[in-house]
Design a protein around this motif. Structure first.
Motif, mmCIF file in Angstrom:
data_model
loop_
_atom_site.group_PDB
_atom_site.id
_atom_site.type_symbol
_atom_site.label_atom_id
_atom_site.label_comp_id
_atom_site.label_asym_id
_atom_site.label_seq_id
_atom_site.Cartn_x
_atom_site.Cartn_y
_atom_site.Cartn_z
ATOM 1 N N TRP A 61 0.826 -1.209 0.000
ATOM 2 C CA TRP A 61 0.000 0.000 0.000
ATOM 3 C C TRP A 61 0.867 1.269 0.000
ATOM 4 O O TRP A 61 0.433 2.341 0.428
ATOM 5 C CB TRP A 61 -0.950 0.040 1.203
ATOM 6 N N GLY A 62 2.124 1.129 -0.443
ATOM 7 C CA GLY A 62 3.010 2.280 -0.480
ATOM 8 C C GLY A 62 3.550 2.704 0.868
ATOM 9 O O GLY A 62 4.108 3.794 1.004
ATOM 10 N N HIS A 63 3.433 1.848 1.883
ATOM 11 C CA HIS A 63 3.841 2.209 3.243
ATOM 12 C C HIS A 63 4.591 1.039 3.881
ATOM 13 O O HIS A 63 4.071 -0.068 3.952
ATOM 14 C CB HIS A 63 2.613 2.556 4.091
ATOM 15 N N TYR A 64 5.809 1.307 4.340
ATOM 16 C CA TYR A 64 6.635 0.260 4.945
ATOM 17 C C TYR A 64 6.327 0.032 6.428
ATOM 18 O O TYR A 64 7.024 -0.745 7.092
ATOM 19 C CB TYR A 64 8.119 0.627 4.819
ATOM 20 N N GLY A 65 5.308 0.687 6.941
ATOM 21 C CA GLY A 65 5.045 0.607 8.374
ATOM 22 C C GLY A 65 4.900 -0.806 8.894
ATOM 23 O O GLY A 65 5.487 -1.177 9.918
ATOM 24 N N GLY A 66 4.105 -1.628 8.222
ATOM 25 C CA GLY A 66 3.897 -2.993 8.689
ATOM 26 C C GLY A 66 5.183 -3.791 8.735
ATOM 27 O O GLY A 66 5.441 -4.547 9.680
ATOM 28 N N LEU A 67 6.020 -3.642 7.697
ATOM 29 C CA LEU A 67 7.294 -4.353 7.641
ATOM 30 C C LEU A 67 8.219 -3.904 8.762
ATOM 31 O O LEU A 67 8.862 -4.726 9.429
ATOM 32 C CB LEU A 67 7.946 -4.114 6.277
ATOM 33 N N MET A 68 8.309 -2.598 9.000
ATOM 34 C CA MET A 68 9.204 -2.077 10.032
ATOM 35 C C MET A 68 8.736 -2.458 11.430
ATOM 36 O O MET A 68 9.545 -2.766 12.317
ATOM 37 C CB MET A 68 9.328 -0.556 9.901
ATOM 38 N N ILE A 69 7.433 -2.442 11.632
ATOM 39 C CA ILE A 69 6.906 -2.841 12.947
ATOM 40 C C ILE A 69 7.228 -4.305 13.216
ATOM 41 O O ILE A 69 7.638 -4.672 14.328
ATOM 42 C CB ILE A 69 5.393 -2.576 13.017
ATOM 43 N N ARG A 70 7.059 -5.144 12.203
ATOM 44 C CA ARG A 70 7.374 -6.563 12.382
ATOM 45 C C ARG A 70 8.854 -6.763 12.681
ATOM 46 O O ARG A 70 9.230 -7.577 13.533
ATOM 47 C CB ARG A 70 6.969 -7.334 11.133
ATOM 48 N N MET A 71 9.719 -6.015 12.001
ATOM 49 C CA MET A 71 11.157 -6.108 12.264
ATOM 50 C C MET A 71 11.466 -5.739 13.718
ATOM 51 O O MET A 71 12.180 -6.466 14.429
ATOM 52 C CB MET A 71 11.921 -5.186 11.323
ATOM 53 N N THR A 72 10.926 -4.606 14.174
ATOM 54 C CA THR A 72 11.163 -4.168 15.548
ATOM 55 C C THR A 72 10.589 -5.163 16.540
ATOM 56 O O THR A 72 11.237 -5.532 17.538
ATOM 57 C CB THR A 72 10.533 -2.780 15.775
ATOM 58 N N TRP A 73 9.367 -5.605 16.284
ATOM 59 C CA TRP A 73 8.686 -6.550 17.169
ATOM 60 C C TRP A 73 9.504 -7.820 17.316
ATOM 61 O O TRP A 73 9.716 -8.340 18.415
ATOM 62 C CB TRP A 73 7.305 -6.861 16.596
ATOM 63 N N HIS A 74 9.990 -8.355 16.186
ATOM 64 C CA HIS A 74 10.708 -9.628 16.234
ATOM 65 C C HIS A 74 12.101 -9.469 16.829
ATOM 66 O O HIS A 74 12.657 -10.436 17.346
ATOM 67 C CB HIS A 74 10.774 -10.240 14.838
#
Length: 725
Positions: A84-97
């Protein structure tokens, strides 16, 4: 030289990519492996001994760093386009993991070291494609260089992602220092394969798959996962059983039911799962990929593997209608629909709504004219079917402001848990509120007469062993893994520490009854006086051995109260063994010397420091319960090198007499001179430890022994003095 000889031999030293049994542990697997004490060897650090990251990070333009990360969120790259043109989900998953690998049992894991860059974590199946997130961050890391660690940047990215989607976070602190090689000796499980199911001989559960049988210190249900299997236990949907897995896993991260629900809701409000393709086309993980991949892994070179066709977990779809904005749609989606099990295009089990309006479906990540069905994992369904989790969900649904606050606090706790107490926070967004999980300690006093206090302690009638053992017990809880424990706060006076078997409660109370009035009379903290007492004991013991030495001391420790102490989470710091005082709470499946190395690494000590401290503690008579095991001296109470002298003396033989018990016998008379345990004799049997023991046994090194003992002792007494940073 024949052509065969010149062309048939490899002209390089083997051992890089070619394996020829060059590991001592493979030849002699029962040998004591000291590698855990070399996890962060400075030889691997390219920054040099004088580099101080916590000083460098203070030079950052914090606002500009945050703006650069914010701009990245919507700067979609062709090589790995943003959903959707937004890396937010990917970055949150990286931080979370990164943060979610923390476990409360030993404080290891977490986001505090940047260990997600290295194996095995960078190649866990659950971390698929997070290598792309870190590579997207590289231009920012490159720009700020030494002033911004990977550990801070990886953690910051998820925090900024939430803010970019409209959520108000609780704050953020910088100050995480990078490591530079894998933490190879951190125990992540005994399995020999990824995602081993419970019917596998390598499972981490008992045969009934009881969640409470999960082996300590582990938190995740399978090798290669951060939390629980999103498809259900062993890949089979069962929300009720998954609820138990979720509860145990999050409890082992020091999270309550309410925090667990808030984190799950907050994490799944944003982004999506990826499973719209053939998982067999996904290539090796980063550590197994060939050189042309340049550190990336999980690549699909067979079919299109980005955007809507990416495959990561194998599940496919978003949780909410608007996965790039913070809202409260997750609970509406979960609770207002009936759900059924279906299979994703990648063949993974997931839950799909039985009936849903088209306008409630999220749009395709590439084409907003297309609507896609949402999905839920088995862990999401667990929140709906478990009675206690459901209560929290209903409360949050009725009170969305409470959800926002609960998630903000739980997320902050998740990403700061292993950073340590608030004293270590750096940056303008570091919150000032005291949180109980930070183990707050009030400021202590610096303005009292230290020498007067020492004089009173020396004349108090306490024995050297009482003074030294109590100070040691107070300090030994320190864990460099998550910066918890230590002498500051004097929590040895409080529950649960005052009742731990390792602390000899009766002896402890007797000593505290002497030291507490001295502290009160002089305006000093009990924490300071406990440490001072240990110093006094060492100085007296050194003087009795003919060495006039002063143990360094810095006042300023504070005294915590019961209200400042999270009793439940402190239970995990209880010493189940302490080789320094020759203590074992019970027999364990691992050898006492292995437990010694584990505790030593947690305390942040090196192998030489461990050696000199144990040798000194033995001759000071500080053994738990007053036992004489390993007290290889006729001058107990004097700080001598007798432990090492007699350990290495070939006039004696070493004879097993019971489980973890030995006699040291005179070879001529065969009479027992001393008794010992495995942790005593290992300093003579292990070749590396013996090399250290021999140094301290030398005739010319008695002075060195005393000096090194005092230096190592002082390091332990101040390990938790973050107020001095």
């Amino acid at each position: 030289m024949s052509g065969n000889e010149s062309g048939g031999k490899c002209p390089v030293v083997h051992g890089g990519n070619t394996h020829v049994n060059d590991d001592v542990m493979e030849w002699w697997p029962n040998s004591l492996n000291l590698d855990i004490l070399h996890q962060h060897d400075t030889k691997t650090n390219p920054m040099g001994e004088d580099f101080d990251y916590r000083e460098e990070v203070r030079k950052l333009d914090f606002d500009q760093v945050k703006q650069d990360v914010m701009d990245l969120m919507t700067d979609s790259q062709d090589w790995w386009p943003a959903d959707w043109g937004h890396y937010g989900g990917l970055m949150i998953r990286m931080t979370w993991h990164a943060a979610g690998s923390y476990r409360v049992f030993d404080g290891r894991g977490g986001a505090g070291t940047g260990n997600q860059r290295f194996a095995p974590i960078n190649s866990w199946p659950d971390n698929g494609n997070l290598d792309k997130a870190r590579r997207l961050l590289w231009p920012i890391k490159k720009k700020y260089g030494n002033r911004l660690s990977w550990a801070d940047l990886i953690t910051l990215a998820g925090n900024v992602a939430y803010e970019s989607m409209g959520f108000k976070t609780f704050g953020f602190s910088f100050g995480r220092e990078d490591i530079w090689h894998p933490e190879k000796e951190t125990y992540w499980g005994s399995e020999k394969e990824w995602l081993a199911t419970s019917d596998n001989e390598n499972s981490r559960y008992d045969e009934d798959r009881n969640p409470d049988s999960l082996e300590n210190p582990l938190a995740a249900v399978m090798m290669g996962l951060i939390y629980v299997n999103p498809e259900g236990p062993d890949g089979t949907p069962d929300p009720a059983q998954t609820a138990q897995d979720v509860r145990v896993t999050f409890q082992r991260m020091a999270m309550s039911d309410e925090e667990t629900v808030a984190l799950t809701i907050g994490g799944h409000t944003i982004g999506k799962c990826h499973g719209n393709g053939d998982p067999d086309n996904v290539g090796p993980a980063p550590e197994g990929a060939d050189v042309e991949e340049q550190g990336l892994g999980f690549n699909n070179h067979v079919t299109r593997s980005v955007g809507r066709d990416a495959v990561t977990s194998g599940l496919e779809g978003a949780w909410t209608t608007n996965p790039t904005q913070w809202d409260h749609g997750y609970l509406e989606m979960l609770l207002d629909h009936e759900w059924q099990v279906v299979q994703s295009p990648a063949g993974a089990n997931q839950w799909e709504p039985v009936d849903i309006k088209e306008e409630d479906m999220p749009v395709d990540v590439e084409d907003p004219s297309i609507r896609r069905k949402p999905m839920m994992t088995d862990a999401d369904m667990a929140l709906k079917v478990d009675p206690e989790f459901r209560k929290v969900c209903e409360k949050f649904r009725q009170n969305p402001d409470q959800l926002d606050d609960a998630f903000a606090r739980a997320w902050f706790k998740l990403i700061h848990r292993d950073l340590g107490p608030k004293d270590r926070y750096i940056g303008p967004e570091a919150p000032t509120e005291d949180l109980i999980w930070q183990d707050p300690v009030p400021e202590g006093s610096w303005n009292y007469n230290v020498e007067a206090v020492k004089k009173q302690i020396a004349e108090s009638g306490l024995s050297i062993s009482d003074m030294v053992a109590t100070a040691w017990d107070s300090a030994r809880t320190f864990r460099q893994s998550d910066k918890r424990g230590g002498a500051n706060g004097a929590r040895i006076r409080l529950a649960p520490q005052k009742d731990w078997v390792a602390n000899e409660p009766e002896r402890l109370q007797r000593v505290l009854k002497v030291l507490e009035p001295i502290a009160k009379q002089n305006g000093a903290s009990v924490a300071d006086v406990i440490v001072l007492a240990g110093n006094v004991g060492i100085e007296k013991a050194a003087k009795a051995a003919g060495h006039d030495i002063a143990v360094p001391f810095r006042p300023g420790r504070g005294d915590a109260t019961e209200e400042m102490t999270d009793v439940d989470s402190f239970q995990w710091l209880e010493p189940l063994s302490d080789a320094y005082r020759n203590f074992l709470k019970k027999d364990y499946s691992v050898q006492p010397e292995d437990l010694m190395l584990d505790r030593t690494q947690l305390m942040g000590l090196t192998a030489p420091e461990m050696t000199v401290l144990i040798g000194g503690m033995r001759v000071l008579g500080t053994n738990h319960g007053g036992s004489k095991h390993g007290v290889f001296t006729d001058r107990e109470g004097q700080l001598t090198n007798d432990f090492f002298v007699n350990l290495t003396d070939m006039s004696y033989s070493w004879v097993p007499t019971g489980d973890n018990l030995y006699e040291i016998r005179d070879r001529k008379t065969d009479k027992a001179k001393w008794t010992a345990t495995r942790v005593d004799l290992v300093f003579g049997s292990n070749s590396i430890l013996r090399s250290y023991a021999e140094v301290y046994a030398q005739d010319d090194n008695e002075e060195k022994f005393v000096q090194d003992f005092v230096k190592a002792w002082n390091k332990m007494m101040n390990a938790d003095r973050f107020d001095l940073e």
